[in-house]
Scaffold this motif. Sequence first.
Motif, PDB file in Angstrom:
ATOM      1  N   MET A 237     -16.869  20.556 -51.050  1.00 23.38           N
ATOM      2  CA  MET A 237     -16.074  21.585 -50.454  1.00 23.38           C
ATOM      3  C   MET A 237     -14.579  20.749 -49.945  1.00 23.38           C
ATOM      4  O   MET A 237     -14.922  19.994 -49.018  1.00 23.38           O
ATOM      5  N   PRO A 238     -13.542  21.361 -50.482  1.00 21.09           N
ATOM      6  CA  PRO A 238     -12.121  20.750 -50.022  1.00 21.09           C
ATOM      7  C   PRO A 238     -11.923  21.213 -48.451  1.00 21.09           C
ATOM      8  O   PRO A 238     -12.620  22.213 -48.146  1.00 21.09           O
ATOM      9  N   THR A 239     -11.252  20.458 -47.951  1.00 27.89           N
ATOM     10  CA  THR A 239     -10.716  20.758 -46.714  1.00 27.89           C
ATOM     11  C   THR A 239      -9.639  21.986 -47.190  1.00 27.89           C
ATOM     12  O   THR A 239      -9.397  22.285 -48.194  1.00 27.89           O
ATOM     13  N   ILE A 240      -9.526  22.769 -45.982  1.00 25.93           N
ATOM     14  CA  ILE A 240      -8.662  23.964 -46.127  1.00 25.93           C
ATOM     15  C   ILE A 240      -7.562  23.902 -45.087  1.00 25.93           C
ATOM     16  O   ILE A 240      -7.464  23.151 -43.883  1.00 25.93           O
ATOM     17  N   ALA A 241      -6.383  24.630 -45.406  1.00 31.29           N
ATOM     18  CA  ALA A 241      -5.238  24.552 -44.667  1.00 31.29           C
ATOM     19  C   ALA A 241      -5.337  25.657 -43.563  1.00 31.29           C
ATOM     20  O   ALA A 241      -5.320  26.691 -44.257  1.00 31.29           O
TER      21      ALA A 241
END
Length: 107
Positions: A1-5
């Motif tokens: 799961m990628p980081t979110i901005a």
Amino acid sequence: MPTIAVTDASFQSDVLDSDKPVLVDFWAEWCGPCKMIGPALEEIADELGDKVTIAKMDIMENTGVPGQIGVQSIPLMVLFKDGKPVAQKLGAAPKSQLKGWLESELA
């Protein structure tokens, strides 16, 4: 799961209203140590994504939330649970330290 901005506008829904803990990394483009921990946070997001959301907030583009919670130095990582800040870590550290700290706070 990628980081979110996250932004000042999305902070409430992405962080405070999240049903799981959210680690917010307060950073800026000009911050060398911030850039050093970026890849480690991406890996941690992949490894612990089922337990915690890793979010990044650029303090140069978003001044409201960092001002409200008193961000004075970066990189600063703040862990939010149930809409409240419960732990924070200031400064860059190796991935193993960051992950260990986060896992202990989530336990």
